[in-house]
Motif scaffolding. Structure first.
Motif, PDB file in Angstrom:
ATOM      1  N   CYS A 208       0.844  -1.199   0.000  1.00  0.00           N
ATOM      2  CA  CYS A 208       0.000   0.000   0.000  1.00  0.00           C
ATOM      3  C   CYS A 208       0.876   1.245   0.000  1.00  0.00           C
ATOM      4  O   CYS A 208       2.016   1.207   0.443  1.00  0.00           O
ATOM      5  CB  CYS A 208      -0.878   0.033   1.251  1.00  0.00           C
TER       6      CYS A 208
ATOM      7  N   SER B   6      -8.819   1.326  -1.048  1.00  0.00           N
ATOM      8  CA  SER B   6      -8.272   1.568   0.283  1.00  0.00           C
ATOM      9  C   SER B   6      -8.202   0.264   1.072  1.00  0.00           C
ATOM     10  O   SER B   6      -9.186  -0.472   1.143  1.00  0.00           O
ATOM     11  CB  SER B   6      -9.130   2.573   1.045  1.00  0.00           C
TER      12      SER B   6
ATOM     13  N   HIS C 101     -11.065  -3.709   6.711  1.00  0.00           N
ATOM     14  CA  HIS C 101     -10.651  -3.913   8.099  1.00  0.00           C
ATOM     15  C   HIS C 101     -11.631  -3.248   9.053  1.00  0.00           C
ATOM     16  O   HIS C 101     -12.295  -2.281   8.697  1.00  0.00           O
ATOM     17  CB  HIS C 101      -9.247  -3.340   8.334  1.00  0.00           C
ATOM     18  N   ASN C 102     -11.662  -3.766  10.277  1.00  0.00           N
ATOM     19  CA  ASN C 102     -12.530  -3.166  11.300  1.00  0.00           C
ATOM     20  C   ASN C 102     -11.845  -1.937  11.905  1.00  0.00           C
ATOM     21  O   ASN C 102     -10.708  -1.619  11.574  1.00  0.00           O
ATOM     22  CB  ASN C 102     -12.895  -4.197  12.378  1.00  0.00           C
ATOM     23  N   ASN C 103     -12.549  -1.251  12.792  1.00  0.00           N
ATOM     24  CA  ASN C 103     -12.017  -0.017  13.385  1.00  0.00           C
ATOM     25  C   ASN C 103     -10.705  -0.232  14.129  1.00  0.00           C
ATOM     26  O   ASN C 103      -9.793   0.591  14.037  1.00  0.00           O
ATOM     27  CB  ASN C 103     -13.049   0.617  14.320  1.00  0.00           C
TER      28      ASN C 103
ATOM     29  N   HIS D 167      -3.086   4.708   2.049  1.00  0.00           N
ATOM     30  CA  HIS D 167      -3.824   3.478   2.324  1.00  0.00           C
ATOM     31  C   HIS D 167      -4.341   2.788   1.067  1.00  0.00           C
ATOM     32  O   HIS D 167      -5.153   1.879   1.154  1.00  0.00           O
ATOM     33  CB  HIS D 167      -5.001   3.707   3.291  1.00  0.00           C
TER      34      HIS D 167
ATOM     35  N   ILE E  81      -3.438   0.513  11.494  1.00  0.00           N
ATOM     36  CA  ILE E  81      -2.951   0.934  10.180  1.00  0.00           C
ATOM     37  C   ILE E  81      -2.554   2.405  10.226  1.00  0.00           C
ATOM     38  O   ILE E  81      -1.485   2.783   9.729  1.00  0.00           O
ATOM     39  CB  ILE E  81      -4.019   0.671   9.094  1.00  0.00           C
ATOM     40  N   GLU E  82      -3.390   3.242  10.828  1.00  0.00           N
ATOM     41  CA  GLU E  82      -3.093   4.674  10.937  1.00  0.00           C
ATOM     42  C   GLU E  82      -1.798   4.913  11.710  1.00  0.00           C
ATOM     43  O   GLU E  82      -0.973   5.737  11.308  1.00  0.00           O
ATOM     44  CB  GLU E  82      -4.244   5.428  11.615  1.00  0.00           C
TER      45      GLU E  82
ATOM     46  N   LYS F  19      -8.202   0.135   4.086  1.00  0.00           N
ATOM     47  CA  LYS F  19      -9.038   0.322   5.269  1.00  0.00           C
ATOM     48  C   LYS F  19     -10.476  -0.149   5.049  1.00  0.00           C
ATOM     49  O   LYS F  19     -11.198  -0.387   6.011  1.00  0.00           O
ATOM     50  CB  LYS F  19      -9.002   1.788   5.690  1.00  0.00           C
ATOM     51  N   ASN F  20     -10.885  -0.324   3.795  1.00  0.00           N
ATOM     52  CA  ASN F  20     -12.254  -0.776   3.512  1.00  0.00           C
ATOM     53  C   ASN F  20     -12.507  -2.214   3.929  1.00  0.00           C
ATOM     54  O   ASN F  20     -13.652  -2.622   4.066  1.00  0.00           O
ATOM     55  CB  ASN F  20     -12.574  -0.619   2.021  1.00  0.00           C
TER      56      ASN F  20
ATOM     57  N   ASN G 243      -7.976  -0.609  11.634  1.00  0.00           N
ATOM     58  CA  ASN G 243      -7.730   0.667  10.966  1.00  0.00           C
ATOM     59  C   ASN G 243      -6.944   1.633  11.849  1.00  0.00           C
ATOM     60  O   ASN G 243      -6.124   2.400  11.352  1.00  0.00           O
ATOM     61  CB  ASN G 243      -9.037   1.300  10.494  1.00  0.00           C
ATOM     62  N   GLU G 244      -7.175   1.582  13.152  1.00  0.00           N
ATOM     63  CA  GLU G 244      -6.391   2.410  14.075  1.00  0.00           C
ATOM     64  C   GLU G 244      -4.923   1.987  14.036  1.00  0.00           C
ATOM     65  O   GLU G 244      -4.023   2.839  14.047  1.00  0.00           O
ATOM     66  CB  GLU G 244      -6.951   2.307  15.492  1.00  0.00           C
TER      67      GLU G 244
END
Length: 87
Positions: A21, A46, A51-53, A25, A59-60, A48-49, A56-57
């Motif tokens: 990526c 993305s 993955h769950n919250n 993302h 990943i961020e 992030k589409n 995604n945190e």
């Protein structure tokens, strides 16, 4: 993004799923093993589409760390006991 032919051949021959990526993302490449495992080609979408919250945190946090310094190119987020591997 054009992958170097040599690098692409190494990634494509790996039996482990490899998803690459960019810092926004967006999936720029998935090797054949990743497409087989996830049963979808997410290139251009993305990460992030799918993955769950909580994921995604993480990943961020990882992407923010990558943005801080070009030397930050390796990351370990957790151990996947089910698949016996680091992620």
């Amino acid at each position: 993004m054009m992958l170097n032919k040599f690098l692409k051949s190494v990634i494509d021959s790996d039996t482990a799923p490899v998803v690459i990526c960019d810092l926004n993302h967006t999936v720029v490449y998935m090797n054949p093993s990743s497409i087989k495992k996830y049963k979808v080609n997410l290139t251009g979408k993305s990460i992030k589409n799918c993955h769950n919250n909580e994921a995604n945190e993480k990943i961020e946090r990882v992407v923010d760390w990558f943005k801080k310094d070009n030397n930050n190119n390796v990351v370990y987020t957790y151990y996947n006991e089910k698949e016996n591997k680091d992620v």
